[in-house]
Design a protein around this motif. Structure first.
Motif, short mmCIF file in Angstrom:
data_model
loop_
_atom_site.label_atom_id
_atom_site.label_comp_id
_atom_site.label_asym_id
_atom_site.label_seq_id
_atom_site.Cartn_x
_atom_site.Cartn_y
_atom_site.Cartn_z
N VAL A 1 0.86 -1.18 0.00
CA VAL A 1 0.00 0.00 0.00
C VAL A 1 0.90 1.23 0.00
CG1 VAL A 1 -1.70 1.30 1.36
CG2 VAL A 1 -1.84 -1.19 1.24
N LEU A 2 0.52 2.21 -0.81
CA LEU A 2 1.25 3.48 -0.85
C LEU A 2 0.43 4.54 -0.13
CD1 LEU A 2 2.57 3.49 -4.51
CD2 LEU A 2 3.87 3.07 -2.43
N ILE A 3 1.12 5.33 0.69
CA ILE A 3 0.48 6.40 1.45
C ILE A 3 0.79 7.72 0.77
CG2 ILE A 3 0.31 7.49 3.72
CD1 ILE A 3 -0.34 4.44 3.69
N SER A 4 -0.25 8.52 0.55
CA SER A 4 -0.12 9.86 -0.04
C SER A 4 -0.84 10.86 0.85
CB SER A 4 -0.74 9.90 -1.44
OG SER A 4 -0.09 9.01 -2.31
N ILE A 5 -0.46 12.10 0.73
CA ILE A 5 -1.16 13.16 1.46
C ILE A 5 -2.45 13.50 0.70
CG2 ILE A 5 0.11 15.04 0.35
CD1 ILE A 5 0.05 16.47 3.13
N SER A 6 -3.51 13.72 1.42
CA SER A 6 -4.79 14.07 0.80
C SER A 6 -4.88 15.59 0.63
CB SER A 6 -5.95 13.59 1.68
OG SER A 6 -5.98 14.34 2.88
N ALA A 7 -5.88 16.03 -0.10
CA ALA A 7 -6.10 17.47 -0.25
C ALA A 7 -6.37 18.10 1.12
CB ALA A 7 -7.27 17.73 -1.20
N THR A 8 -7.08 17.38 1.98
CA THR A 8 -7.32 17.87 3.34
C THR A 8 -6.01 17.97 4.10
OG1 THR A 8 -9.51 16.86 3.33
CG2 THR A 8 -8.58 17.41 5.49
N GLY A 9 -5.12 17.00 3.91
CA GLY A 9 -3.82 17.03 4.56
C GLY A 9 -2.98 18.21 4.11
N VAL A 10 -2.99 18.50 2.82
CA VAL A 10 -2.26 19.65 2.29
C VAL A 10 -2.79 20.94 2.91
CG1 VAL A 10 -1.81 21.02 0.19
CG2 VAL A 10 -1.61 18.52 0.12
#
Length: 156
Positions: free
Chosen positions: A102-111
């Protein structure tokens, strides 16, 4: 602007040992960081914040890579990612190179949340800077290149 004037730290050569300088710098930076965390009641816990910044800067990343970068165990990172995921700050997606991964990315909410936190913390520091006189502010400005050089890792 308030504050005591002290000595002219811009032009005066430091006369202590490297160990004394390192100890004073460690103490000052640590206490300032702690004060900012205390004053920033809306912040994330330190490891969650650090992880979110790492994902923003280097993502998408696997849990194992995040754990390595943050110098924590995989179970600890799993708990951190669960909290970030529940808050909607990161997203998980299948790793196209490994169906089990699984790859973890930052969400728009996180940004958005990181931008808010950075803005708030910058304002907290700006209020502390207002207490300094011009000489102290100039000394800080002159010291920034050296402080920034301390952030460069030896392998960079």
């Amino acid at each position: 602007m308030g504050g005591n004037t002290g000595t002219d730290t811009v032009t005066t050569k430091y006369s202590g040992t490297d160990e004394e300088l390192a100890a004073r710098l460690r103490l000052a930076v640590g206490r300032l960081n702690r004060r900012i965390r205390i004053d920033d009641k809306e912040s994330l816990p330190p490891l969650q914040l650090s992880t979110l910044v790492t994902v923003e800067n280097h993502g998408p990343l696997r849990l194992s890579e995040l754990a390595r970068r943050e110098a924590v165990t995989a179970p600890t990172m799993s708990r951190v990612l669960t909290a970030l995921d529940e808050a909607g700050l990161v997203t998980r997606a299948a790793d196209p190179g490994d169906a089990r991964g699984v790859l973890i990315s930052i969400s728009a909410t996180g940004v958005s949340r990181l931008a808010e936190l950075r803005s708030h913390r910058t304002a907290l520091i700006a209020r502390r800077l207002d207490r300094l006189d011009d000489q102290q502010r100039n000394a800080l400005e002159a010291a920034l290149p050296a402080l920034e050089a301390l952030l460069v890792d030896e392998e960079d």
